[in-house]
Design a protein around this motif. Structure first.
Motif, PDB file in Angstrom:
ATOM      1  N   SER A  81       0.628  19.287 -25.732  1.00 40.45           N
ATOM      2  CA  SER A  81      -0.180  18.309 -24.996  1.00 40.45           C
ATOM      3  C   SER A  81      -0.021  16.948 -25.655  1.00 40.45           C
ATOM      4  O   SER A  81      -0.085  16.831 -26.882  1.00 40.45           O
ATOM      5  CB  SER A  81      -1.661  18.720 -25.001  1.00 40.45           C
ATOM      6  N   ILE A  82       0.208  15.925 -24.841  1.00 42.13           N
ATOM      7  CA  ILE A  82       0.406  14.559 -25.341  1.00 42.13           C
ATOM      8  C   ILE A  82      -0.437  13.595 -24.517  1.00 42.13           C
ATOM      9  O   ILE A  82      -0.453  13.674 -23.283  1.00 42.13           O
ATOM     10  CB  ILE A  82       1.887  14.148 -25.257  1.00 42.13           C
ATOM     11  N   THR A  83      -1.138  12.693 -25.192  1.00 41.50           N
ATOM     12  CA  THR A  83      -1.847  11.618 -24.502  1.00 41.50           C
ATOM     13  C   THR A  83      -1.315  10.284 -25.016  1.00 41.50           C
ATOM     14  O   THR A  83      -0.884  10.172 -26.170  1.00 41.50           O
ATOM     15  CB  THR A  83      -3.369  11.691 -24.720  1.00 41.50           C
ATOM     16  N   ARG A  84      -1.359   9.278 -24.165  1.00 38.44           N
ATOM     17  CA  ARG A  84      -0.752   7.991 -24.492  1.00 38.44           C
ATOM     18  C   ARG A  84      -1.733   7.070 -25.202  1.00 38.44           C
ATOM     19  O   ARG A  84      -2.947   7.291 -25.224  1.00 38.44           O
ATOM     20  CB  ARG A  84      -0.222   7.332 -23.220  1.00 38.44           C
ATOM     21  N   THR A  85      -1.175   6.014 -25.802  1.00 39.28           N
ATOM     22  CA  THR A  85      -1.948   5.062 -26.594  1.00 39.28           C
ATOM     23  C   THR A  85      -2.122   3.764 -25.828  1.00 39.28           C
ATOM     24  O   THR A  85      -1.166   3.250 -25.233  1.00 39.28           O
ATOM     25  CB  THR A  85      -1.219   4.776 -27.925  1.00 39.28           C
ATOM     26  N   GLU A  86      -3.333   3.234 -25.836  1.00 40.09           N
ATOM     27  CA  GLU A  86      -3.596   1.975 -25.158  1.00 40.09           C
ATOM     28  C   GLU A  86      -3.145   0.808 -26.035  1.00 40.09           C
ATOM     29  O   GLU A  86      -3.491   0.737 -27.211  1.00 40.09           O
ATOM     30  CB  GLU A  86      -5.084   1.846 -24.844  1.00 40.09           C
ATOM     31  N   VAL A  87      -2.381  -0.077 -25.442  1.00 40.53           N
ATOM     32  CA  VAL A  87      -1.916  -1.283 -26.128  1.00 40.53           C
ATOM     33  C   VAL A  87      -2.181  -2.457 -25.197  1.00 40.53           C
ATOM     34  O   VAL A  87      -1.590  -2.539 -24.114  1.00 40.53           O
ATOM     35  CB  VAL A  87      -0.417  -1.201 -26.474  1.00 40.53           C
ATOM     36  N   ARG A  88      -3.079  -3.335 -25.609  1.00 42.12           N
ATOM     37  CA  ARG A  88      -3.523  -4.430 -24.762  1.00 42.12           C
ATOM     38  C   ARG A  88      -4.037  -3.872 -23.439  1.00 42.12           C
ATOM     39  O   ARG A  88      -4.954  -3.076 -23.415  1.00 42.12           O
ATOM     40  CB  ARG A  88      -2.405  -5.448 -24.577  1.00 42.12           C
ATOM     41  N   ARG A  89      -3.397  -4.216 -22.327  1.00 46.03           N
ATOM     42  CA  ARG A  89      -3.903  -3.734 -21.039  1.00 46.03           C
ATOM     43  C   ARG A  89      -3.095  -2.573 -20.476  1.00 46.03           C
ATOM     44  O   ARG A  89      -3.313  -2.141 -19.344  1.00 46.03           O
ATOM     45  CB  ARG A  89      -3.928  -4.879 -20.027  1.00 46.03           C
TER      46      ARG A  89
ATOM     47  N   ARG B 262       3.138   6.788 -28.000  1.00 46.43           N
ATOM     48  CA  ARG B 262       3.341   6.666 -29.440  1.00 46.43           C
ATOM     49  C   ARG B 262       3.657   8.025 -30.072  1.00 46.43           C
ATOM     50  O   ARG B 262       4.329   8.097 -31.090  1.00 46.43           O
ATOM     51  CB  ARG B 262       2.093   6.083 -30.097  1.00 46.43           C
ATOM     52  N   HIS B 263       3.151   9.094 -29.474  1.00 45.48           N
ATOM     53  CA  HIS B 263       3.290  10.446 -30.007  1.00 45.48           C
ATOM     54  C   HIS B 263       4.217  11.251 -29.096  1.00 45.48           C
ATOM     55  O   HIS B 263       4.117  11.170 -27.867  1.00 45.48           O
ATOM     56  CB  HIS B 263       1.932  11.133 -30.083  1.00 45.48           C
ATOM     57  N   ALA B 264       5.091  12.039 -29.691  1.00 46.94           N
ATOM     58  CA  ALA B 264       6.036  12.839 -28.908  1.00 46.94           C
ATOM     59  C   ALA B 264       6.181  14.211 -29.562  1.00 46.94           C
ATOM     60  O   ALA B 264       5.937  14.374 -30.757  1.00 46.94           O
ATOM     61  CB  ALA B 264       7.394  12.148 -28.827  1.00 46.94           C
TER      62      ALA B 264
ATOM     63  N   VAL C 256      -6.289   6.071 -28.532  1.00 54.03           N
ATOM     64  CA  VAL C 256      -5.357   6.102 -29.662  1.00 54.03           C
ATOM     65  C   VAL C 256      -4.198   7.068 -29.427  1.00 54.03           C
ATOM     66  O   VAL C 256      -3.191   7.023 -30.139  1.00 54.03           O
ATOM     67  CB  VAL C 256      -6.078   6.477 -30.976  1.00 54.03           C
ATOM     68  N   GLY C 257      -4.333   7.939 -28.449  1.00 47.98           N
ATOM     69  CA  GLY C 257      -3.267   8.885 -28.142  1.00 47.98           C
ATOM     70  C   GLY C 257      -3.143   9.974 -29.187  1.00 47.98           C
ATOM     71  O   GLY C 257      -3.667   9.863 -30.300  1.00 47.98           O
TER      72      GLY C 257
END
Length: 213
Positions: A8-16, A21-23, A203-204
């Motif tokens: 399971s992977i969730t993404r990281t918020e960067v600005r908007r 970041r994680h794989a 933060v992902g």
């Protein structure tokens, strides 16, 4: 040795927006797993994590006839070499790096190698055991020395691995609560429980959960 596993992977918020970041990847018919987190500037995360995954897979295949611990060492060495080679092509002032947590199931054992922040736990008979060091080096694959661990495993053993962000207080509490209620909870459910809080926080995370069979 085989396993039932889920990533399971969730993404990281960067600005908007959001960036990966994680794989993580499952390799060798479910006998090997690797996860990595990009370090450095967000625009370099994809490059560094892809280099680690590509190098690890190539090294694992080249050492396919070697014992499990030697395969793992060869794969991590190739991952480092590939990351270094791609960094050499950049003109960035701050070079990227990446963490690595890798697992190989072979000869009745789980072989673990980690570099930088990352976690691996073995859950057996409702008793969790941490297999990665408690004092985590903040440096990544290019600068830190890998930590190595091997332990016997058997049918029914549960292994949880991933980025530090997958093992927050809230995610661990939820996963352990679900496991206490149902020891046969699927790896897919547990992996999702580990990464959901980090996804909501922006933060992902990446999590690998496997049950040996």
């Amino acid at each position: 040795m085989r396993s039932d596993a889920h990533i399971s992977i969730t993404r990281t918020e960067v600005r908007r927006g959001q960036l990966t970041r994680h794989a993580a990847e499952r390799l060798d018919a479910g006998r090997a797993f690797v996860t990595t987190t990009g370090l450095g500037l967000p625009r370099t995360w994809g490059l560094s994590t892809r280099a680690v995954l590509d190098g690890f897979e190539r090294g694992l295949e080249r050492a396919r006839t070697a014992p499990g611990d030697q395969r793992l060492e060869a794969a991590v060495s190739e991952a480092r070499a590939e990351l270094a080679a791609r960094c050499d092509t950049l003109v960035e002032r701050t070079l990227p790096d990446a963490t690595l947590v890798a697992l190989v199931l072979a000869e009745g054992k789980l072989h673990v190698m980690s570099v930088g922040p990352g976690r691996v736990y073995l859950q057996r008979a409702e008793r969790p055991e941490r297999l990665t060091a408690r004092e985590e080096d903040e440096a990544g694959l290019l600068r830190a020395r890998p930590a190595i661990c091997s332990t016997p495993v058997g049918p029914g053993d549960l292994i949880l691995a991933g980025s530090v962000t997958a093992f927050s207080t809230s995610s661990i509490a939820k996963a352990m609560s679900v496991l206490s209620a149902d020891g046969g909870t699927s790896p897919s459910t547990l992996a999702t429980l580990l990464t959901e809080p980090a996804g909501r926080a922006g933060v992902g995370a990446a999590a690998i959960v496997l049950r040996v069979r």
